[in-house]
Design an enzyme around this catalytic site. Structure first.
Site, PDB file in Angstrom:
ATOM      1  N   LYS A  13       0.676  -1.371  -0.114  1.00 32.40           N
ATOM      2  CA  LYS A  13      -0.021   0.051  -0.017  1.00 32.40           C
ATOM      3  C   LYS A  13       0.783   1.292   0.115  1.00 32.40           C
ATOM      4  O   LYS A  13       0.623   2.364  -0.756  1.00 32.40           O
ATOM      5  CB  LYS A  13      -0.864   0.082   1.194  1.00 32.40           C
ATOM      6  N   ARG A  86      -9.261   1.069   9.991  1.00 36.61           N
ATOM      7  CA  ARG A  86      -8.757  -0.285   9.992  1.00 36.61           C
ATOM      8  C   ARG A  86      -9.813  -1.251  10.699  1.00 36.61           C
ATOM      9  O   ARG A  86      -9.773  -2.171  11.206  1.00 36.61           O
ATOM     10  CB  ARG A  86      -7.559  -0.207  10.839  1.00 36.61           C
ATOM     11  N   ARG A 125      12.148  -5.552   4.965  1.00 37.88           N
ATOM     12  CA  ARG A 125      11.790  -4.343   4.711  1.00 37.88           C
ATOM     13  C   ARG A 125      12.804  -3.182   5.628  1.00 37.88           C
ATOM     14  O   ARG A 125      13.130  -3.354   6.520  1.00 37.88           O
ATOM     15  CB  ARG A 125      10.071  -3.825   5.011  1.00 37.88           C
ATOM     16  N   ARG A 158      11.719  -1.268  10.756  1.00 35.10           N
ATOM     17  CA  ARG A 158      10.717  -0.810  11.717  1.00 35.10           C
ATOM     18  C   ARG A 158      10.722  -1.819  13.002  1.00 35.10           C
ATOM     19  O   ARG A 158      10.825  -2.911  12.726  1.00 35.10           O
ATOM     20  CB  ARG A 158       9.413  -0.884  11.093  1.00 35.10           C
ATOM     21  N   ARG A 169       0.395  -8.504  14.094  1.00 37.26           N
ATOM     22  CA  ARG A 169      -0.290  -7.664  12.977  1.00 37.26           C
ATOM     23  C   ARG A 169      -1.008  -8.497  11.994  1.00 37.26           C
ATOM     24  O   ARG A 169      -2.073  -7.946  11.842  1.00 37.26           O
ATOM     25  CB  ARG A 169       1.058  -6.763  12.383  1.00 37.26           C
TER      26      ARG A 169
HETATM   27  P1  AMP Z   1       1.282   1.019   9.456  1.00 39.07           P
HETATM   28  O1  AMP Z   1       2.456   2.031   9.201  1.00 39.07           O
HETATM   29  O2  AMP Z   1       0.249   1.288   8.583  1.00 39.07           O
HETATM   30  O3  AMP Z   1       1.686  -0.433   9.006  1.00 39.07           O
HETATM   31  O4  AMP Z   1       0.843   1.131  10.933  1.00 39.07           O
HETATM   32  C1  AMP Z   1       1.795   0.838  11.963  1.00 39.07           C
HETATM   33  C2  AMP Z   1       1.262   0.765  13.355  1.00 39.07           C
HETATM   34  O5  AMP Z   1       0.552   1.938  13.704  1.00 39.07           O
HETATM   35  C3  AMP Z   1      -0.080  -0.350  13.275  1.00 39.07           C
HETATM   36  O6  AMP Z   1       0.449  -1.602  13.599  1.00 39.07           O
HETATM   37  C4  AMP Z   1      -0.993   0.056  14.513  1.00 39.07           C
HETATM   38  O7  AMP Z   1      -0.142   0.087  15.701  1.00 39.07           O
HETATM   39  C5  AMP Z   1      -0.846   1.647  14.460  1.00 39.07           C
HETATM   40  N1  AMP Z   1      -1.938   2.262  13.468  1.00 39.07           N
HETATM   41  C6  AMP Z   1      -1.882   2.785  12.327  1.00 39.07           C
HETATM   42  N2  AMP Z   1      -2.974   2.999  11.706  1.00 39.07           N
HETATM   43  C7  AMP Z   1      -3.925   2.758  12.560  1.00 39.07           C
HETATM   44  C8  AMP Z   1      -5.193   2.874  12.604  1.00 39.07           C
HETATM   45  N3  AMP Z   1      -6.062   3.065  11.571  1.00 39.07           N
HETATM   46  N4  AMP Z   1      -6.105   2.085  13.795  1.00 39.07           N
HETATM   47  C9  AMP Z   1      -5.244   1.685  14.802  1.00 39.07           C
HETATM   48  N5  AMP Z   1      -3.814   1.802  14.842  1.00 39.07           N
HETATM   49  C10 AMP Z   1      -3.290   1.979  13.729  1.00 39.07           C
END
Ligand code: AMP
Length: 213
Positions: A13, A86, A125, A158, A169
């Site tokens: 994404k 989400r 990554r 990360r 996750r």
């Molecule tokens: P991402 O960078 O999109 O993979 O997000 C990394 C982490 O941020 C996720 O595993 C969650 O802990 C938190 N996070 C990001 N977006 C959301 C969301 N919409 N709702 C809840 N937690 C989020």
């Protein structure tokens, strides 16, 4: 036009959002990036979010929705939503927030990907902490090892891309986010594209064709 990119962690994404921003003049709204910025700046929101993120869990809906509501006060059109909504609560809240400003989500792009390749992809990554571009130690190497091609920052992994966090996750995604696919199908907004064996620019071409951009 507002677009949502939905798919498991590591489905591509963020990379597609980068291409859409560069080629199609859209703005990338990644809640993960917003949380990480808050963590780097040690804001109260960042401190709260960090506890959940390091465990691979979702930040609570009310906290996440408030952060997005603040963002939408300044910009609510031509956005690529990446990683938000989400949960069903977030999806309903976003529909309402956009309706309040006479906007809507126009299309939802579902990244359909084989679960088996996600884990190895996430474990290799690399991310640029400055421009947020992502690389891969195997399939998308930077020109110089561990150095961002665009701004020469040192690349990082990360913390939540560790193997045990990835398992959490993926489970959280399957339980809480995958049901949104049905939610958007019912709204006639869903476009499902194969993300398993395609290169980023091939995926982009299919996406652009599907959206008529
Ligand atoms: P991402 O960078 O999109 O993979 O997000 C990394 C982490 O941020 C996720 O595993 C969650 O802990 C938190 N996070 C990001 N977006 C959301 C969301 N919409 N709702 C809840 N937690 C989020």
């Amino acid at each position: 036009m507002n677009i949502l990119l939905i798919g498991a962690p590591g489905s591509g994404k963020g990379t597609e959002a980068e291409i859409l921003c560069a080629k199609n003049g859209l703005t990338h709204l990644s809640t993960g990036d917003l949380f990480r910025q808050n963590i780097d700046n040690k804001t109260p929101l960042g401190v709260e979010a960090q506890g959940y993120m390091t465990k691979g869990l979702y930040v609570p809906d009310d906290v996440t929705n408030r952060m997005v509501a603040d963002y939408l006060k300044h910009k609510n059109t031509n956005l690529i939503f990446d990683g938000y909504p989400r949960t069903l609560d977030q999806a309903i809240t976003l529909d309402k927030m956009l309706e309040d400003v006479n906007q809507k989500l126009d299309h939802v792009i579902h990244f359909d990907i084989d679960n088996n390749i996600i884990k190895s992809r996430l474990m290799s990554r690399l991310i640029c902490p400055l421009c947020k571009r992502s690389y891969n130690k195997v399939s998308k190497k930077p020109q110089v090892e561990w150095v961002c091609d665009f701004d020469a920052s040192e690349l990082i992994t990360r913390p939540d891309d560790a193997e045990d966090k990835i398992d959490v996750r993926l489970e959280v995604y399957n339980n809480q986010t995958a049901p949104l696919i049905e939610f958007y199908k019912k709204q006639n907004k869903l476009i499902t594209l194969d993300a398993t064996n395609v290169l980023p620019h091939e995926f982009h071409d299919s996406l652009v064709a599907a959206l008529g951009l």
